[in-house]
Design a protein around this motif. Sequence first.
Motif, PDB file in Angstrom:
ATOM      1  N   GLU A  63      27.952  79.371  57.873  1.00 49.54           N
ATOM      2  CA  GLU A  63      28.646  80.781  57.605  1.00 49.54           C
ATOM      3  C   GLU A  63      29.737  80.774  56.715  1.00 49.54           C
ATOM      4  O   GLU A  63      29.935  81.632  55.789  1.00 49.54           O
ATOM      5  CB  GLU A  63      29.137  81.491  58.890  1.00 49.54           C
ATOM      6  N   THR A  64      30.728  79.846  57.196  1.00 54.04           N
ATOM      7  CA  THR A  64      32.044  79.591  56.253  1.00 54.04           C
ATOM      8  C   THR A  64      31.532  79.415  54.966  1.00 54.04           C
ATOM      9  O   THR A  64      32.202  79.918  53.700  1.00 54.04           O
ATOM     10  CB  THR A  64      32.847  78.616  56.885  1.00 54.04           C
ATOM     11  N   ALA A  65      30.801  78.307  54.563  1.00 56.52           N
ATOM     12  CA  ALA A  65      30.164  77.985  53.538  1.00 56.52           C
ATOM     13  C   ALA A  65      29.468  79.093  52.514  1.00 56.52           C
ATOM     14  O   ALA A  65      29.870  79.159  51.301  1.00 56.52           O
ATOM     15  CB  ALA A  65      29.311  76.817  53.308  1.00 56.52           C
ATOM     16  N   GLU A  94      42.295  83.306  58.563  1.00 59.00           N
ATOM     17  CA  GLU A  94      42.796  81.913  57.820  1.00 59.00           C
ATOM     18  C   GLU A  94      42.459  80.823  58.600  1.00 59.00           C
ATOM     19  O   GLU A  94      41.823  79.768  58.285  1.00 59.00           O
ATOM     20  CB  GLU A  94      44.077  81.880  57.446  1.00 59.00           C
ATOM     21  N   LYS A  95      42.862  80.702  59.751  1.00 60.95           N
ATOM     22  CA  LYS A  95      42.792  79.580  60.821  1.00 60.95           C
ATOM     23  C   LYS A  95      41.130  79.147  61.030  1.00 60.95           C
ATOM     24  O   LYS A  95      40.949  77.948  61.042  1.00 60.95           O
ATOM     25  CB  LYS A  95      43.221  79.653  62.013  1.00 60.95           C
ATOM     26  N   SER A 100      36.542  75.763  60.191  1.00 61.57           N
ATOM     27  CA  SER A 100      35.043  75.509  60.142  1.00 61.57           C
ATOM     28  C   SER A 100      34.588  74.915  58.688  1.00 61.57           C
ATOM     29  O   SER A 100      33.869  73.998  58.506  1.00 61.57           O
ATOM     30  CB  SER A 100      34.460  76.744  60.147  1.00 61.57           C
ATOM     31  N   TYR A 101      35.602  75.210  57.557  1.00 61.67           N
ATOM     32  CA  TYR A 101      35.356  74.737  56.409  1.00 61.67           C
ATOM     33  C   TYR A 101      35.734  73.065  56.483  1.00 61.67           C
ATOM     34  O   TYR A 101      34.905  72.192  55.797  1.00 61.67           O
ATOM     35  CB  TYR A 101      36.042  75.408  55.026  1.00 61.67           C
ATOM     36  N   ASN A 102      36.751  72.703  57.098  1.00 63.76           N
ATOM     37  CA  ASN A 102      37.105  71.217  57.125  1.00 63.76           C
ATOM     38  C   ASN A 102      35.996  70.750  57.905  1.00 63.76           C
ATOM     39  O   ASN A 102      35.623  69.529  57.675  1.00 63.76           O
ATOM     40  CB  ASN A 102      38.631  71.169  57.832  1.00 63.76           C
TER      41      ASN A 102
END
Length: 124
Positions: A63-65, A94-95, A100-102
């Motif tokens: 979802e973040t991607a 932001e957190k 999730s992107y990391n």
Amino acid sequence: MEPPQWVMDLVHKYCLRFGVDYRRVRVEIKPAITYVAKIVALPNGNYILRLNEHILKDRKATETAILHELTHARLGHEYHDAVFYDTIRYFMPEKEYDESYNRAFRIIVNEHRQHKVLSKRSPL
């Protein structure tokens, strides 16, 4: 590989929020690529959203991607500037985004390492 319905639902959700016609976004799931996701703007106004198949293991990372790449489409540029991150933060804290992107990047790095180890072991 055909994108699962839950991926298409996420693309539809963020396209609606961004005012992007989701029918103009073709989603491709790609194996063995070294990036999490990528969006390509075509000259006819359509987009190709490419997702690494390995991030599908983590729905939040996926979802973040999708959010990340559709933000590029909405803003019409590939820069990660203040406006880009303000737009991301409007939809996701932001957190949560950072975590999730990391995770998505860690998935890709781990798969890449695994592939390299297996490649070295295979007889030629």
